[in-house]
Design an enzyme around this catalytic site. Structure first.
Site, PDB file in Angstrom:
ATOM      1  N   GLU A 193       0.836  -1.211   0.000  1.00 37.49           N
ATOM      2  CA  GLU A 193       0.000   0.000   0.000  1.00 37.49           C
ATOM      3  C   GLU A 193       0.865   1.254   0.000  1.00 37.49           C
ATOM      4  O   GLU A 193       2.087   1.199   0.152  1.00 37.49           O
ATOM      5  CB  GLU A 193      -0.896   0.026   1.250  1.00 37.49           C
ATOM      6  CG  GLU A 193      -2.325  -0.447   1.017  1.00 37.49           C
ATOM      7  CD  GLU A 193      -3.187   0.591   0.308  1.00 37.49           C
ATOM      8  OE1 GLU A 193      -2.643   1.637  -0.119  1.00 37.49           O
ATOM      9  OE2 GLU A 193      -4.393   0.352   0.182  1.00 37.49           O
ATOM     10  N   ARG A 222      -7.458  -0.519  13.249  1.00 37.99           N
ATOM     11  CA  ARG A 222      -6.090  -0.274  12.797  1.00 37.99           C
ATOM     12  C   ARG A 222      -6.051   0.940  11.881  1.00 37.99           C
ATOM     13  O   ARG A 222      -7.072   1.437  11.414  1.00 37.99           O
ATOM     14  CB  ARG A 222      -5.524  -1.490  12.052  1.00 37.99           C
ATOM     15  CG  ARG A 222      -6.188  -1.782  10.700  1.00 37.99           C
ATOM     16  CD  ARG A 222      -5.335  -2.772   9.920  1.00 37.99           C
ATOM     17  NE  ARG A 222      -5.925  -3.228   8.670  1.00 37.99           N
ATOM     18  CZ  ARG A 222      -5.844  -2.586   7.519  1.00 37.99           C
ATOM     19  NH1 ARG A 222      -5.258  -1.390   7.450  1.00 37.99           N
ATOM     20  NH2 ARG A 222      -6.372  -3.104   6.422  1.00 37.99           N
ATOM     21  N   ASN A 244      -5.119   2.935   8.368  1.00 37.02           N
ATOM     22  CA  ASN A 244      -5.157   2.637   6.945  1.00 37.02           C
ATOM     23  C   ASN A 244      -4.512   3.803   6.194  1.00 37.02           C
ATOM     24  O   ASN A 244      -3.611   4.457   6.708  1.00 37.02           O
ATOM     25  CB  ASN A 244      -6.583   2.349   6.485  1.00 37.02           C
ATOM     26  CG  ASN A 244      -6.624   1.381   5.309  1.00 37.02           C
ATOM     27  OD1 ASN A 244      -5.911   0.376   5.324  1.00 37.02           O
ATOM     28  ND2 ASN A 244      -7.422   1.664   4.305  1.00 37.02           N
ATOM     29  N   GLU A 281     -13.790  -4.680   9.092  1.00 32.69           N
ATOM     30  CA  GLU A 281     -14.354  -3.764   8.098  1.00 32.69           C
ATOM     31  C   GLU A 281     -15.801  -3.401   8.398  1.00 32.69           C
ATOM     32  O   GLU A 281     -16.585  -3.096   7.492  1.00 32.69           O
ATOM     33  CB  GLU A 281     -14.218  -4.331   6.679  1.00 32.69           C
ATOM     34  CG  GLU A 281     -12.773  -4.611   6.299  1.00 32.69           C
ATOM     35  CD  GLU A 281     -12.609  -5.085   4.875  1.00 32.69           C
ATOM     36  OE1 GLU A 281     -13.579  -4.982   4.090  1.00 32.69           O
ATOM     37  OE2 GLU A 281     -11.499  -5.570   4.543  1.00 32.69           O
ATOM     38  N   ASN A 328      -9.846   5.191   2.796  1.00 31.92           N
ATOM     39  CA  ASN A 328      -8.792   4.911   1.828  1.00 31.92           C
ATOM     40  C   ASN A 328      -8.312   6.185   1.151  1.00 31.92           C
ATOM     41  O   ASN A 328      -8.026   7.169   1.805  1.00 31.92           O
ATOM     42  CB  ASN A 328      -9.262   3.849   0.835  1.00 31.92           C
ATOM     43  CG  ASN A 328      -8.604   2.506   1.089  1.00 31.92           C
ATOM     44  OD1 ASN A 328      -7.400   2.413   1.315  1.00 31.92           O
ATOM     45  ND2 ASN A 328      -9.379   1.443   1.078  1.00 31.92           N
ATOM     46  N   ASP A 353      -9.724   1.990  -4.223  1.00 33.69           N
ATOM     47  CA  ASP A 353      -8.830   1.870  -3.068  1.00 33.69           C
ATOM     48  C   ASP A 353      -8.041   3.167  -2.922  1.00 33.69           C
ATOM     49  O   ASP A 353      -8.587   4.172  -2.507  1.00 33.69           O
ATOM     50  CB  ASP A 353      -7.934   0.639  -3.253  1.00 33.69           C
ATOM     51  CG  ASP A 353      -7.285   0.173  -1.965  1.00 33.69           C
ATOM     52  OD1 ASP A 353      -6.984   1.024  -1.111  1.00 33.69           O
ATOM     53  OD2 ASP A 353      -7.041  -1.038  -1.803  1.00 33.69           O
TER      54      ASP A 353
END
Length: 297
Positions: free
Chosen positions: A32, A112, A114, A133, A160, A208
């Site tokens: 990522e 967490r 992102n 999620e 995101n 994303d």
């Protein structure tokens, strides 16, 4: 070194002859957050679930890998040197001498970090999500260099991609399960008036990560879509670059002239991973990126 050859190349559709290449062959679980660090001439990216920070120098081919003690959602350069980290339990600073300190620590069980991005004013816009999620379990927060925190969005699922128009007046944002890229008005460090910019049709994957180029076009990585798309400022799809593995996670321009599009990918959840799943890909001369401001902290 970058791998070239017919086995690792693909041709874009919609009139573009751009092809991808393999910048770093890797097996990241959840690659990522590609970010060009202009001060060092290297590309930073992460493996969220592997808890690793990767760097890649395209001029020399040199690579480094650093392990973090927590899952990491994003890494960005700092104005004074070092890095800012969006970690599971909050936002931390890593000094040039490797000294670690928390800027804002707020652990939440089951949650967490992102994706994150640095705004034109130097603040960090850091996203979170629950491991399961769950809808409404994530946030998007604005963190300033002195550690002040403001929750901007408190009802998202998978926070995101975030990016800004060249004039800094618009902010683009993705909450992946909505299958939309949204746009907000941006002024004085505030984002307001959230509304749909483009929707991703069924069968094309989920949006994303994103980046915005110098023309104001929005490039969107498609998870389970095996592609990156470019949308014009009026929301028209004008380019799609197919890629060799389905879980395409994020994209960013890099290189000395910011014309190479770097793309991260993931292996997590694939029953039969493609050999390049988890690798860092690059699309040379894909477009013209914008210089990204470092975090002002």
């Amino acid at each position: 070194m970058t791998t070239r050859g017919t086995a690792t190349r693909g041709t874009a559709t919609r009139g573009s002859a751009t092809a991808y290449e393999v910048a770093v062959r890797a097996e990241a679980t959840l690659g990522e957050g590609p970010t060009w660090d202009a001060a060092t001439g290297r590309l930073l990216w992460i493996d969220i679930l592997g808890a690793r920070i990767h760097s890649y120098d395209p001029a020399s081919g040199r690579r480094t890998v650093r392990t973090t003690e927590q899952h990491i959602g994003a890494v960005k350069p700092r104005a004074g040197g070092g890095l800012v980290l969006n970690l599971r339990d909050g936002v931390a600073l890593l000094d040039p001498d490797d000294t670690f300190s928390w800027l804002h620590r707020e652990p939440v069980p089951g949650r967490r970090a992102n994706d994150a991005a640095v705004a034109p004013d130097g603040s960090l816009w850091a996203g979170t999500m629950r491991y399961d999620e769950a809808p409404g379990g994530g946030t998007l927060s604005r963190i300033t260099g002195d550690g002040s925190v403001e929750v901007v969005l408190d009802d998202v699922a998978v926070s995101n991609g975030t990016g800004w128009s060249p004039d800094g007046r618009l902010m683009y944002y993705i909450d992946s399960p909505t299958r939309r890229v949204d746009v907000l008005d941006f002024a004085d460090g505030r984002a307001t008036g959230r509304r749909p910019f483009v929707g991703i049709e069924d069968g094309a994957g989920f949006p994303d990560g994103l980046t915005v180029d110098a023309d104001g076009c929005v490039w969107v990585a498609l998870w389970d879509g095996a592609a990156v798309r470019r949308y014009t400022p009026d929301g028209r799809l004008d380019r799609e670059i197919p890629l060799p593995t389905p879980r395409v996670t994020a994209c960013a321009f890099g290189g000395p002239d910011l014309t190479d599009l770097y793309v991260t990918t993931a292996r997590v959840g694939l029953n039969t991973p493609h050999p390049l799943a988890g690798s860092l890909l690059v699309v040379p001369r894909a477009g013209q990126g914008m210089p990204q401001r470092p975090f002002a902290g």
